[in-house]
Design a protein around this motif. Structure first.
Motif, PDB file in Angstrom:
ATOM      1  N   VAL A   1       0.655  -1.263  -0.086  1.00  0.00           N
ATOM      2  CA  VAL A   1       0.092  -0.006  -0.097  1.00  0.00           C
ATOM      3  C   VAL A   1       0.916   1.273   0.146  1.00  0.00           C
ATOM      4  O   VAL A   1       2.100   1.153   0.139  1.00  0.00           O
ATOM      5  N   GLN A   2       0.250   2.388  -0.270  1.00  0.00           N
ATOM      6  CA  GLN A   2       0.943   3.684  -0.151  1.00  0.00           C
ATOM      7  C   GLN A   2       0.797   4.438   1.401  1.00  0.00           C
ATOM      8  O   GLN A   2      -0.058   3.892   1.926  1.00  0.00           O
ATOM      9  N   ALA A   3       1.700   5.157   1.572  1.00  0.00           N
ATOM     10  CA  ALA A   3       1.767   6.013   2.780  1.00  0.00           C
ATOM     11  C   ALA A   3       0.519   6.407   2.949  1.00  0.00           C
ATOM     12  O   ALA A   3       0.011   7.532   2.067  1.00  0.00           O
TER      13      ALA A   3
ATOM     14  N   LYS B   1       2.746   4.280   7.553  1.00  0.00           N
ATOM     15  CA  LYS B   1       3.939   4.967   7.091  1.00  0.00           C
ATOM     16  C   LYS B   1       4.916   3.878   6.639  1.00  0.00           C
ATOM     17  O   LYS B   1       4.999   2.773   6.938  1.00  0.00           O
ATOM     18  N   PRO B   2       5.937   4.363   5.843  1.00  0.00           N
ATOM     19  CA  PRO B   2       7.006   3.175   5.372  1.00  0.00           C
ATOM     20  C   PRO B   2       7.360   2.586   6.505  1.00  0.00           C
ATOM     21  O   PRO B   2       7.790   1.553   6.199  1.00  0.00           O
TER      22      PRO B   2
ATOM     23  N   VAL C   1       3.711  -6.687   5.326  1.00  0.00           N
ATOM     24  CA  VAL C   1       3.159  -5.175   4.828  1.00  0.00           C
ATOM     25  C   VAL C   1       4.132  -4.462   4.244  1.00  0.00           C
ATOM     26  O   VAL C   1       5.091  -4.433   4.859  1.00  0.00           O
ATOM     27  N   THR C   2       3.950  -4.038   3.226  1.00  0.00           N
ATOM     28  CA  THR C   2       4.709  -3.008   2.615  1.00  0.00           C
ATOM     29  C   THR C   2       4.067  -1.571   2.283  1.00  0.00           C
ATOM     30  O   THR C   2       3.016  -1.575   1.718  1.00  0.00           O
ATOM     31  N   VAL C   3       4.823  -0.520   2.915  1.00  0.00           N
ATOM     32  CA  VAL C   3       4.203   0.583   2.563  1.00  0.00           C
ATOM     33  C   VAL C   3       5.167   1.549   2.022  1.00  0.00           C
ATOM     34  O   VAL C   3       6.235   1.807   2.213  1.00  0.00           O
ATOM     35  N   SER C   4       4.734   2.042   0.760  1.00  0.00           N
ATOM     36  CA  SER C   4       5.615   2.679  -0.044  1.00  0.00           C
ATOM     37  C   SER C   4       5.196   4.365   0.145  1.00  0.00           C
ATOM     38  O   SER C   4       4.261   4.691   0.554  1.00  0.00           O
ATOM     39  N   SER C   5       6.393   5.060   0.182  1.00  0.00           N
ATOM     40  CA  SER C   5       6.407   6.385   0.273  1.00  0.00           C
ATOM     41  C   SER C   5       5.824   7.306  -0.985  1.00  0.00           C
ATOM     42  O   SER C   5       5.667   6.647  -1.977  1.00  0.00           O
TER      43      SER C   5
END
Length: 129
Positions: A12-14, A87-88, A125-129
């Protein structure tokens, strides 16, 4: 045989939200306090949230307090983690965990990973900035 199976991870995105689920089998769910932990690459596993056996007490890590909400549904043998405003730095593998069976102290919270006896396989879970 006790099994904990996590689901709901992803990329997902930040600022986005995700909801993780954990389904437990092979145990009397109400006899176990439950927790969510996470481990980022190169870092130690850390507690995210701990929920007492009766669901009446909840502990959150400072880094997620106010953004994440942990809950359990004892009728469904399920544990949840609602993650908002991601958040990232939330990027990690998230693990569901259960303590050993207990008959006393239904409101007790467990903070340390070595107090948890059963673990799921984890969900990324991966959060991209």
């Amino acid at each position: 045989q006790v099994q904990l199976v996590e689901s709901g991870g992803g990329l997902v995105q930040a600022g986005d939200s995700l909801r993780l689920s954990c389904t437990a089998s092979g145990l009397t769910f109400t006899s176990h306090a439950m927790g969510w932990f996470r481990q980022a690459p190169g870092k130690d596993r850390e507690i995210v949230v701990s929920i007492s056996r009766n669901g009446g007490n909840t502990f959150y890590a400072n880094s997620v307090r106010g953004r994440f909400t942990g809950s359990r549904d004892n009728a469904k043998n399920a544990l949840y983690l609602q993650m908002n405003s991601l958040k990232p730095e939330d990027t990690a593998v998230y693990y569901c965990a259960a303590t050993r069976s207990a008959d006393l102290f239904p409101s007790r919270i467990y903070y340390q990973s070595d107090e948890y006896h059963y673990w799921g396989q984890g969900t990324q879970v991966t959060v991209s900035s």
